[in-house]
Design a protein around this motif. Structure first.
Motif, mmCIF file in Angstrom:
data_model
loop_
_atom_site.group_PDB
_atom_site.id
_atom_site.type_symbol
_atom_site.label_atom_id
_atom_site.label_comp_id
_atom_site.label_asym_id
_atom_site.label_seq_id
_atom_site.Cartn_x
_atom_site.Cartn_y
_atom_site.Cartn_z
ATOM 1 N N THR A 224 0.874 -1.159 -0.010
ATOM 2 C CA THR A 224 -0.063 0.153 -0.009
ATOM 3 C C THR A 224 0.786 1.348 -0.063
ATOM 4 N N TRP A 225 1.799 1.315 0.775
ATOM 5 C CA TRP A 225 2.784 2.435 0.854
ATOM 6 C C TRP A 225 3.366 2.613 -0.435
ATOM 7 N N PHE A 226 4.059 1.581 -0.863
ATOM 8 C CA PHE A 226 4.689 1.508 -2.151
ATOM 9 C C PHE A 226 4.080 2.233 -3.379
ATOM 10 N N ALA A 227 2.708 1.697 -3.282
ATOM 11 C CA ALA A 227 1.798 2.010 -4.470
ATOM 12 C C ALA A 227 1.733 3.669 -4.293
ATOM 13 N N THR A 228 1.979 4.372 -3.403
ATOM 14 C CA THR A 228 1.480 5.542 -3.140
ATOM 15 C C THR A 228 2.627 6.465 -3.745
ATOM 16 N N GLY A 229 3.680 5.882 -3.795
ATOM 17 C CA GLY A 229 4.970 6.833 -4.384
ATOM 18 C C GLY A 229 5.581 7.641 -3.506
ATOM 19 N N ALA A 230 5.036 7.542 -2.226
ATOM 20 C CA ALA A 230 5.382 8.482 -1.161
ATOM 21 C C ALA A 230 7.169 8.318 -0.560
ATOM 22 N N TYR A 231 7.733 9.121 -0.523
ATOM 23 C CA TYR A 231 9.233 9.272 0.158
ATOM 24 C C TYR A 231 10.067 8.233 -0.490
ATOM 25 N N ARG A 232 9.813 7.833 -2.064
ATOM 26 C CA ARG A 232 10.985 7.092 -2.562
ATOM 27 C C ARG A 232 11.013 7.617 -4.040
ATOM 28 N N GLU A 233 11.970 6.836 -4.782
ATOM 29 C CA GLU A 233 12.138 7.642 -6.113
ATOM 30 C C GLU A 233 11.086 7.126 -6.954
ATOM 31 N N THR A 234 10.971 7.835 -8.092
ATOM 32 C CA THR A 234 10.175 7.442 -8.908
ATOM 33 C C THR A 234 11.109 6.595 -9.796
ATOM 34 N N ALA A 235 10.316 5.959 -11.023
ATOM 35 C CA ALA A 235 11.169 5.063 -11.872
ATOM 36 C C ALA A 235 12.330 6.002 -12.709
ATOM 37 N N ASP A 236 11.918 7.206 -13.261
ATOM 38 C CA ASP A 236 12.571 7.877 -13.778
ATOM 39 C C ASP A 236 13.749 8.825 -12.921
ATOM 40 N N GLU A 237 13.506 8.798 -11.658
ATOM 41 C CA GLU A 237 14.822 9.516 -10.950
ATOM 42 C C GLU A 237 15.688 8.300 -10.601
ATOM 43 N N CYS A 238 15.225 6.932 -10.375
ATOM 44 C CA CYS A 238 16.004 5.842 -10.023
ATOM 45 C C CYS A 238 16.853 5.651 -11.656
ATOM 46 N N LEU A 239 16.265 5.733 -12.607
ATOM 47 C CA LEU A 239 17.178 5.398 -13.713
ATOM 48 C C LEU A 239 18.189 6.628 -14.078
ATOM 49 N N ARG A 240 17.687 7.892 -13.745
ATOM 50 C CA ARG A 240 18.809 8.663 -13.953
ATOM 51 C C ARG A 240 19.816 8.670 -13.009
ATOM 52 N N ARG A 241 19.704 8.339 -11.511
ATOM 53 C CA ARG A 241 20.660 8.086 -10.852
ATOM 54 C C ARG A 241 21.620 6.942 -11.261
#
Length: 229
Positions: free
Chosen positions: A95-112
């Protein structure tokens, strides 16, 4: 003497979780793969594990999350969404993961990850165009929770497969130059592999990491290669 069992009984107490983003960069029917330092001799898609931000630490602590530690430098593993949870906390974690709160988005992860990996494979000059890149979704694959051969836990994993949005010069340049580099023997950390190579699990002397199959479809074709630890 009886032979050792192939499968260890999975303890219902904890579930290993890992959520990653993979970049699909194709040249016709071949895909760009990078050398995987944690699995020497193996190549896989650019990308890696999603990281969480400091406010999420208290949430994950309350869920009983225990981060995974391997042989990689500690700073690279810090805040990875890879570790174990009590089985009873899995629904709340999802449930928490699905909100996207306080974690990288997919695009942020890929750029890093691209910032790190382009340097590792010897094309650090492309690093400066990474902030300009945008990505589009290809597919999301989720595996498990399921038992793992030889392990005492069940496992839940997610793979978000993305590709470059070819809307600007940066995306076209990255695609063009990585394909050129993959065909240049001066850059042994990058190669092009077709689906047959991925299904076979090897291209010449290079092993192909099994998650590479998700570049072409939603199904895994081989078990994991063990990482360094």
């Amino acid at each position: 003497m009886k032979p050792p069992p192939t499968f260890l009984p999975a303890r219902r107490g904890r579930v290993r979780i890992s959520f990653s983003v993979l970049l699909r960069l194709a040249d016709d029917d071949r895909f760009v793969l990078f050398d995987a330092p944690k699995r020497p001799g193996a190549f896989g898609p650019p990308g890696g594990v999603i990281k969480f931000f400091p406010p999420a630490a208290r949430i994950l602590d309350a869920l009983g999350f225990q981060p995974e530690r391997t042989g990689s430098p500690h700073h690279k593993l810090r805040a990875d969404l890879r570790g174990t949870l009590p089985a009873g906390a899995l629904r709340r974690f999802r449930t928490w993961f699905a909100t996207g709160a306080y974690r990288e988005t997919a695009d942020e992860c890929l750029r890093r990850e691209l910032h790190e990996e382009l340097a590792e494979v010897g094309v650090h000059h492309l690093d400066r165009i990474v902030p300009e890149l945008e990505f589009t979704n290809v597919r999301t694959v989720q595996e498990g929770p399921q038992s793992v051969p030889g392990k005492h836990y069940r496992q839940l994993r997610g793979f978000d497969v993305r590709e470059l949005a070819m809307t600007n010069h940066a995306a076209r340049r990255l695609s063009r130059e990585l394909i050129e580099v993959a065909e240049d023997e001066a850059y042994p950390g990058v190669l092009l592999a077709g689906f047959d190579d991925i299904a076979h699990g090897r291209l010449d002397r290079a092993l192909i990491a099994p998650q590479s199959a998700f570049l072409a479809g939603p199904s895994r074709l081989a078990p994991d290669l063990p990482p360094l630890r």
